[in-house]
Design a protein around this motif. Structure first.
Motif, mmCIF file in Angstrom:
data_model
loop_
_atom_site.group_PDB
_atom_site.id
_atom_site.type_symbol
_atom_site.label_atom_id
_atom_site.label_comp_id
_atom_site.label_asym_id
_atom_site.label_seq_id
_atom_site.Cartn_x
_atom_site.Cartn_y
_atom_site.Cartn_z
ATOM 1 N N PHE A 159 7.639 -15.292 4.104
ATOM 2 C CA PHE A 159 7.656 -14.440 2.921
ATOM 3 C C PHE A 159 7.847 -15.287 1.667
ATOM 4 O O PHE A 159 8.604 -16.250 1.661
ATOM 5 C CB PHE A 159 8.785 -13.405 3.000
ATOM 6 C CG PHE A 159 10.155 -13.990 2.757
ATOM 7 C CD1 PHE A 159 10.690 -14.051 1.485
ATOM 8 C CD2 PHE A 159 10.908 -14.503 3.809
ATOM 9 C CE1 PHE A 159 11.949 -14.599 1.260
ATOM 10 C CE2 PHE A 159 12.159 -15.044 3.595
ATOM 11 C CZ PHE A 159 12.685 -15.097 2.322
ATOM 12 N N PRO A 165 6.028 -9.272 2.675
ATOM 13 C CA PRO A 165 7.352 -9.121 2.086
ATOM 14 C C PRO A 165 8.448 -9.381 3.118
ATOM 15 O O PRO A 165 8.209 -9.297 4.321
ATOM 16 C CB PRO A 165 7.370 -7.656 1.624
ATOM 17 C CG PRO A 165 5.922 -7.266 1.524
ATOM 18 C CD PRO A 165 5.208 -8.054 2.577
ATOM 19 N N ALA A 222 7.456 -8.819 -2.796
ATOM 20 C CA ALA A 222 7.574 -9.939 -1.864
ATOM 21 C C ALA A 222 8.887 -10.669 -2.114
ATOM 22 O O ALA A 222 9.628 -10.357 -3.038
ATOM 23 C CB ALA A 222 6.396 -10.898 -2.044
ATOM 24 N N GLN A 243 3.259 -9.831 -5.677
ATOM 25 C CA GLN A 243 3.367 -11.278 -5.607
ATOM 26 C C GLN A 243 4.195 -11.805 -6.781
ATOM 27 O O GLN A 243 4.204 -11.227 -7.868
ATOM 28 C CB GLN A 243 1.977 -11.929 -5.629
ATOM 29 C CG GLN A 243 1.088 -11.527 -4.466
ATOM 30 C CD GLN A 243 1.632 -11.998 -3.132
ATOM 31 O OE1 GLN A 243 2.293 -13.027 -3.064
ATOM 32 N NE2 GLN A 243 1.351 -11.252 -2.075
#
Length: 289
Positions: A98, A129, A195, A220
């Motif tokens: 992640f 995530p 994430a 992101q």
């Protein structure tokens, strides 16, 4: 019932389709359909509901999928133990990763050393995530995952500790302060990164009985940094996830009180882990970060 049937069933369930599963396995769609029909006939239950655009699991299919993945995991461990006896020249390792901390700063160096030591091991990496990585572990889709510690559900191994920091546009009034509290961050538009350490950030505010003014959610970190750089919002991120050198368009400030974050590796059960998994853990925990 064969392991091949269980492998096909698991992949069809994961990809929600016969065509995608056939493509991934390198076999025909008719072979996938035949394997599923034979498995359902042997078990006497409907595992999959076929629709025009997708496939979904029946209730009993959802239940048996967990058993199937457990059996496939144990079978993989048997293969790995046999490979270990031959010098671990072959095998597969499935890793869940992640965010930038694990995918960019930790994993590449570990993998380079791992490949040097075990060139015959095929490595599969899935990224998502943090909460998805833990779900993959529970569902046995991966052998090992990078997680934010503590994680009581798994056997874990600490690797790296850093700090959570506030990130603000360079022109933001709070940027003049040397450190910030969670309360300071509640009145300004906030962007939450799905994430990375999203779960940790959410828990911090919940534990303090505070509610950030969440206006943006980004999947992101790069999108989060761009949102902050434009002056649209502030955020909290892990310091170790930030690009080296930072940016002239945002500033980072420590939190008061300080909030450490620890990243480590997790497996569902160390006693059932394959030799390839155990070798990855041993190598990763001996490295300096």
């Amino acid at each position: 019932m064969t392991l091949t049937q269980l492998e096909i069933f698991s992949l069809v369930a994961e990809l929600r389709g016969f065509t995608l599963a056939a493509h991934r396995l390198g076999i025909s769609q008719s072979a996938v359909s035949h394997a599923m029909k034979s498995l359902e006939q042997e078990l006497g239950v409907e595992l999959l509901r076929r629709h025009q655009s997708a496939v979904e699991l029946s209730d009993i299919g959802e239940q048996l999928l967990l058993r199937a993945r457990a059996m496939l995991g144990l079978a993989n461990t048997l293969r790995q133990e046999a490979a270990d006896a031959r010098g671990m020249k072959s095998g597969t390792l499935r890793i869940g990763s992640f965010g930038p901390t694990s995918s960019i700063k930790l994993l590449p160096n570990i993998l380079r050393r791992y490949r040097e030591a075990h060139p015959g091991i095929e490595v599969h990496i899935d990224e998502g995530p943090d909460r998805q990585v833990t779900q993959w572990l529970e569902e046995r889709r991966i052998d090992i995952g990078f997680v934010v510690l503590p994680e009581e559900r798994f056997d874990t191994f600490a690797l790296l500790e850093d700090q959570m920091v506030a990130l603000l546009p360079i022109s933001h009034p709070l940027a003049a302060r040397s450190a910030l509290s969670l309360t300071d961050l509640c009145d300004t538009p906030f962007v939450l990164t799905e994430a990375g350490s999203a779960e940790l950030v959410s828990r911090l505010f919940t534990a303090a009985r505070l509610q950030p003014n969440i206006r943006y959610r980004c999947s992101q970190l790069l999108s989060t940094l761009d949102t902050v750089s434009r002056g649209d919002a502030i955020t909290i991120v892990a310091e170790g996830s930030l690009p080296d050198g930072g940016s002239p368009r945002y500033v980072k400030r420590p939190l008061l009180p300080a909030v450490p974050r620890e990243v480590g590796l997790a497996v569902l059960d160390q006693r059932q882990a394959s030799p390839a998994t155990l070798a990855f853990i041993e190598l990763a925990t001996r490295m300096n970060y």
